[in-house]
Design an enzyme around this catalytic site. Structure first.
Site, PDB file in Angstrom:
ATOM      1  N   TRP A   1      -6.314  17.514  26.109  1.00 54.01           N
ATOM      2  CA  TRP A   1      -5.610  18.606  26.801  1.00 54.01           C
ATOM      3  C   TRP A   1      -6.500  19.816  27.030  1.00 54.01           C
ATOM      4  O   TRP A   1      -7.238  20.232  26.137  1.00 54.01           O
ATOM      5  CB  TRP A   1      -4.418  19.034  25.955  1.00 54.01           C
ATOM      6  CG  TRP A   1      -3.863  20.379  26.286  1.00 54.01           C
ATOM      7  CD1 TRP A   1      -4.307  21.590  25.816  1.00 54.01           C
ATOM      8  CD2 TRP A   1      -2.770  20.672  27.155  1.00 54.01           C
ATOM      9  NE1 TRP A   1      -3.548  22.610  26.346  1.00 54.01           N
ATOM     10  CE2 TRP A   1      -2.592  22.068  27.160  1.00 54.01           C
ATOM     11  CE3 TRP A   1      -1.908  19.869  27.926  1.00 54.01           C
ATOM     12  CZ2 TRP A   1      -1.591  22.691  27.911  1.00 54.01           C
ATOM     13  CZ3 TRP A   1      -0.923  20.496  28.671  1.00 54.01           C
ATOM     14  CH2 TRP A   1      -0.767  21.892  28.661  1.00 54.01           C
TER      15      TRP A   1
ATOM     16  N   ASN B   1      -6.172  23.950  28.570  1.00 55.52           N
ATOM     17  CA  ASN B   1      -5.545  25.022  29.352  1.00 55.52           C
ATOM     18  C   ASN B   1      -6.580  26.087  29.680  1.00 55.52           C
ATOM     19  O   ASN B   1      -7.638  25.716  30.221  1.00 55.52           O
ATOM     20  CB  ASN B   1      -4.210  25.516  28.781  1.00 55.52           C
ATOM     21  CG  ASN B   1      -4.180  25.997  27.356  1.00 55.52           C
ATOM     22  OD1 ASN B   1      -4.358  25.211  26.439  1.00 55.52           O
ATOM     23  ND2 ASN B   1      -3.940  27.264  27.139  1.00 55.52           N
ATOM     24  N   ASP B   2      -6.321  27.334  29.422  1.00 52.43           N
ATOM     25  CA  ASP B   2      -7.112  28.441  29.991  1.00 52.43           C
ATOM     26  C   ASP B   2      -8.640  28.285  29.981  1.00 52.43           C
ATOM     27  O   ASP B   2      -9.208  27.832  28.992  1.00 52.43           O
ATOM     28  CB  ASP B   2      -6.865  29.728  29.202  1.00 52.43           C
ATOM     29  CG  ASP B   2      -5.418  29.982  28.891  1.00 52.43           C
ATOM     30  OD1 ASP B   2      -4.564  29.239  29.369  1.00 52.43           O
ATOM     31  OD2 ASP B   2      -5.156  30.939  28.154  1.00 52.43           O
TER      32      ASP B   2
ATOM     33  N   GLN C   1      -9.531  26.217  26.486  1.00 56.04           N
ATOM     34  CA  GLN C   1      -8.524  25.911  25.478  1.00 56.04           C
ATOM     35  C   GLN C   1      -8.356  24.396  25.434  1.00 56.04           C
ATOM     36  O   GLN C   1      -8.094  23.761  26.474  1.00 56.04           O
ATOM     37  CB  GLN C   1      -7.200  26.602  25.846  1.00 56.04           C
ATOM     38  CG  GLN C   1      -7.232  28.098  25.665  1.00 56.04           C
ATOM     39  CD  GLN C   1      -7.242  28.466  24.189  1.00 56.04           C
ATOM     40  OE1 GLN C   1      -6.232  28.429  23.532  1.00 56.04           O
ATOM     41  NE2 GLN C   1      -8.414  28.818  23.666  1.00 56.04           N
TER      42      GLN C   1
ATOM     43  N   TRP D   1      -0.515  20.176  24.579  1.00 58.18           N
ATOM     44  CA  TRP D   1      -1.016  21.351  23.866  1.00 58.18           C
ATOM     45  C   TRP D   1      -0.915  21.108  22.360  1.00 58.18           C
ATOM     46  O   TRP D   1       0.038  20.482  21.891  1.00 58.18           O
ATOM     47  CB  TRP D   1      -0.196  22.581  24.276  1.00 58.18           C
ATOM     48  CG  TRP D   1      -0.766  23.869  23.789  1.00 58.18           C
ATOM     49  CD1 TRP D   1      -1.714  24.620  24.411  1.00 58.18           C
ATOM     50  CD2 TRP D   1      -0.430  24.561  22.586  1.00 58.18           C
ATOM     51  NE1 TRP D   1      -2.002  25.734  23.658  1.00 58.18           N
ATOM     52  CE2 TRP D   1      -1.229  25.727  22.541  1.00 58.18           C
ATOM     53  CE3 TRP D   1       0.449  24.307  21.532  1.00 58.18           C
ATOM     54  CZ2 TRP D   1      -1.158  26.645  21.490  1.00 58.18           C
ATOM     55  CZ3 TRP D   1       0.521  25.220  20.488  1.00 58.18           C
ATOM     56  CH2 TRP D   1      -0.275  26.372  20.470  1.00 58.18           C
TER      57      TRP D   1
ATOM     58  N   SER E   1      -7.430  31.984  23.496  1.00 57.68           N
ATOM     59  CA  SER E   1      -8.330  32.361  24.587  1.00 57.68           C
ATOM     60  C   SER E   1      -9.199  33.572  24.297  1.00 57.68           C
ATOM     61  O   SER E   1      -8.839  34.440  23.500  1.00 57.68           O
ATOM     62  CB  SER E   1      -7.516  32.618  25.854  1.00 57.68           C
ATOM     63  OG  SER E   1      -7.149  31.378  26.396  1.00 57.68           O
TER      64      SER E   1
ATOM     65  N   ASP F   1      -6.193  37.199  23.748  1.00 58.26           N
ATOM     66  CA  ASP F   1      -6.979  36.937  24.960  1.00 58.26           C
ATOM     67  C   ASP F   1      -7.949  38.072  25.309  1.00 58.26           C
ATOM     68  O   ASP F   1      -7.924  38.612  26.429  1.00 58.26           O
ATOM     69  CB  ASP F   1      -6.060  36.644  26.158  1.00 58.26           C
ATOM     70  CG  ASP F   1      -5.002  35.586  25.843  1.00 58.26           C
ATOM     71  OD1 ASP F   1      -5.248  34.769  24.936  1.00 58.26           O
ATOM     72  OD2 ASP F   1      -3.933  35.585  26.486  1.00 58.26           O
TER      73      ASP F   1
ATOM     74  N   GLU G   1      -0.509  37.998  29.497  1.00 55.09           N
ATOM     75  CA  GLU G   1      -1.577  37.225  28.868  1.00 55.09           C
ATOM     76  C   GLU G   1      -2.855  37.333  29.699  1.00 55.09           C
ATOM     77  O   GLU G   1      -2.839  37.679  30.884  1.00 55.09           O
ATOM     78  CB  GLU G   1      -1.173  35.750  28.768  1.00 55.09           C
ATOM     79  CG  GLU G   1       0.125  35.512  28.007  1.00 55.09           C
ATOM     80  CD  GLU G   1       0.409  34.029  27.783  1.00 55.09           C
ATOM     81  OE1 GLU G   1       0.557  33.642  26.627  1.00 55.09           O
ATOM     82  OE2 GLU G   1       0.471  33.262  28.762  1.00 55.09           O
TER      83      GLU G   1
END
Ligand code: FRU
Length: 494
Positions: free
Chosen positions: A36, A38-39, A55, A63, A99, A168, A223
């Protein structure tokens, strides 16, 4: 020293990546090595290479415990995977390395600033999740978490700042050699605000100001902030959670927001002048930028959507890809985005048509493909006779297609992936309002196997979507209701 958790992740990703054939991934968009993604994190140019961290949960395509994955590139388009750099392996980040960003230190080492997440059990059986800002320093391959961690904790929050939503950090270096960072935070009722901090060494930080406040306008918690100067203005990018819709500009759920204005150095406040969505499609979030050595501001985002990810019922062992890196500029108070110019080097075979007049469904010889860069220029065939609708369908076979359609009377552009093989009741369509009603429109479509990014009128607006139809669905057709005049240039992307 590599911890056991990091060693395991590195071993696992290396063993598993071979199970994903090159053709099963996007070609020039970074996708997760395995599991997985993400960011985007730590997007930077360091030691002669672009670095993109992300991420990362290597073990499942959902996640989970957040690691930082890592890839490098010379041109922002061909990425080479490197071993993961951060694992949730210390007391202050045991529940996730969230992040963050990267900067080069004065001594030539690279500093990663990220959010450490720690869950504390509560007497009622639940838990509270404490977020702090932490750092790791390294050489572009291996990073050591700092002994001083966590560097920013609830002690560094202004009055009312939530210690549960404090994440973040985006770091940059000022001209005087100091470092600054912006961090996402919120008030007790989860109203987003962005905090500004300053440091001489990247390790010891002091609170400067509340840079910007939501005041109930754009969603709740903000975020992934980014803050930079561009074309004489200051730009604040954030990704708000829990948005409510506003016209065709903002939609429900996790959104993207660009604020343009000026920075008041005296008060540390950002003076907003304009707001707009960053991306008007379905799949774009958590954008982050870097500045290239030739002065370009380049933005990349996670090309997925929190509300619809993980809803494709198949057994793919990877999930998550980044958007195309995009060159930013500010023109007349608007953020303009263009595909990074390096993309033009991938252009292969060219097919061109000029002044095609049509008023029904047509296909054009040589116009097809799932990895293409295609420019479409439209106008009404006769000035006094406006057409009612134009559409281009791509990733098409007998059953499936993905579409972009345009209704000049309403100035509405719509992306539609309803017929793109999805079996879930997720968002499949999104509309945005264009600045033009004269039937003239320029679209640049970048397709890369599982995604489309549609740049409208030279980057005034962009719509990004992902879809997972078979690669054999590579047809393209055009539709017009009323007479349309169209020019097309299409390049295969190699
Ligand atoms: C945004 C986000 C960040 C957080 C990360 C966790 O997509 O929620 O705020 O750091 O994802 O993976």
């Amino acid at each position: 020293m590599e911890s056991q958790k990091l060693r395991e992740a590195r071993k696992y990703e290396k063993a598993m990546e071979v199970k994903i054939a090159a053709g099963e991934r996007p070609a020039f968009h970074l996708s997760v090595r395995v599991g997985w993604m993400n960011d985007p994190n730590g997007f930077s140019y360091y030691n002669g290479e672009y670095h993109l961290f992300y991420q990362y949960n290597p073990y499942e395509s959902v996640w989970g415990p957040m690691h930082w994955g890592h890839a490098v590139s010379k041109d922002l388009l061909h990425w080479e995977y490197l071993p993961a750099v951060l694992a949730p392996d210390t007391s202050y980040d045991k529940d996730g390395c969230f992040s963050g960003s990267a900067v080069e230190l004065a001594d030539g080492r690279q500093l990663l600033l990220y959010t450490g997440v720690k869950r504390n059990p509560r007497p009622d059986g639940g838990f509270e999740e404490i977020q702090t800002q932490c750092a790791a320093i390294g050489d572009g391959r291996n990073y050591e978490k700092c002994a001083e961690n966590p560097l920013l904790t609830e002690k560094d929050l202004p009055v009312g700042g939530s210690r549960y939503d404090f994440r973040d950090p985006k770091i940059w270096k000022e001209e005087n050699g100091n470092y600054r960072c912006v961090v996402g935070n919120c008030t007790p009722d989860r109203d987003g605000r962005i905090l500004l901090y300053e440091s001489e060494d990247g390790i010891h930080w002091r609170f400067v100001s509340i840079l910007a406040e939501n005041r109930g306008r754009f969603g709740k918690m903000w975020e992934c902030p980014d803050f930079f100067e561009l074309d004489g203005k200051h730009v604040l990018l954030v990704s708000p959670q829990d948005m409510m819709p506003k016209g065709f500009e903002y939609h429900n759920g996790n959104g993207t927001l660009c604020l343009i204005g000026d920075f008041d150095e005296e008060t540390g406040r950002f003076l907003e002048e304009h707001d707009q969505a960053i991306d008007y499609g379905i799949d774009f979030y958590a954008s982050q930028t870097l500045k290239t050595s030739d002065g370009r501001r380049i933005m990349i985002g996670w090309m997925q959507n929190w509300d619809s990810c993980n809803k494709n019922a198949d057994d793919r062992i990877w999930f998550g890809q980044m958007s195309l890196p995009r060159e930013l500029s500010v023109e007349n108070g608007r953020l303009i985005q263009r595909p990074v110019r390096e993309l033009e080097k991938l252009r292969g075979a060219e097919v061109r048509y000029e002044n095609v007049v049509f008023s029904d469904t047509i296909r054009l010889d040589g116009i097809h493909g799932r990895r293409i860069d295609m420019e479409i220029t439209l106008r009404p065939a006769a000035a006094e006779k406006m057409f009612r609708k134009f559409a281009v369908r791509f990733a098409q076979d007998e059953v499936c297609h993905t579409a972009v359609s345009f209704r000049p009377y309403e100035a509405i552009l719509k992306v539609d992936r309803k017929f793109s093989g999805s079996r879930r009741a997720i968002i499949h369509q999104r509309r945005c309002l264009l600045g033009t009603k004269d039937g003239c429109l320029k679209l640049r479509l970048i397709l890369d196997r599982f995604s489309a990014e549609i740049f409208v009128n030279d980057g005034e607006q962009v719509l990004s979507i992902t879809y997972y139809t078979a690669q054999s669905a590579d047809g393209i057709s055009f539709y017009a209701d009323g007479e349309v005049l169209m020019d097309i240039i299409k390049y295969d992307l190699n």
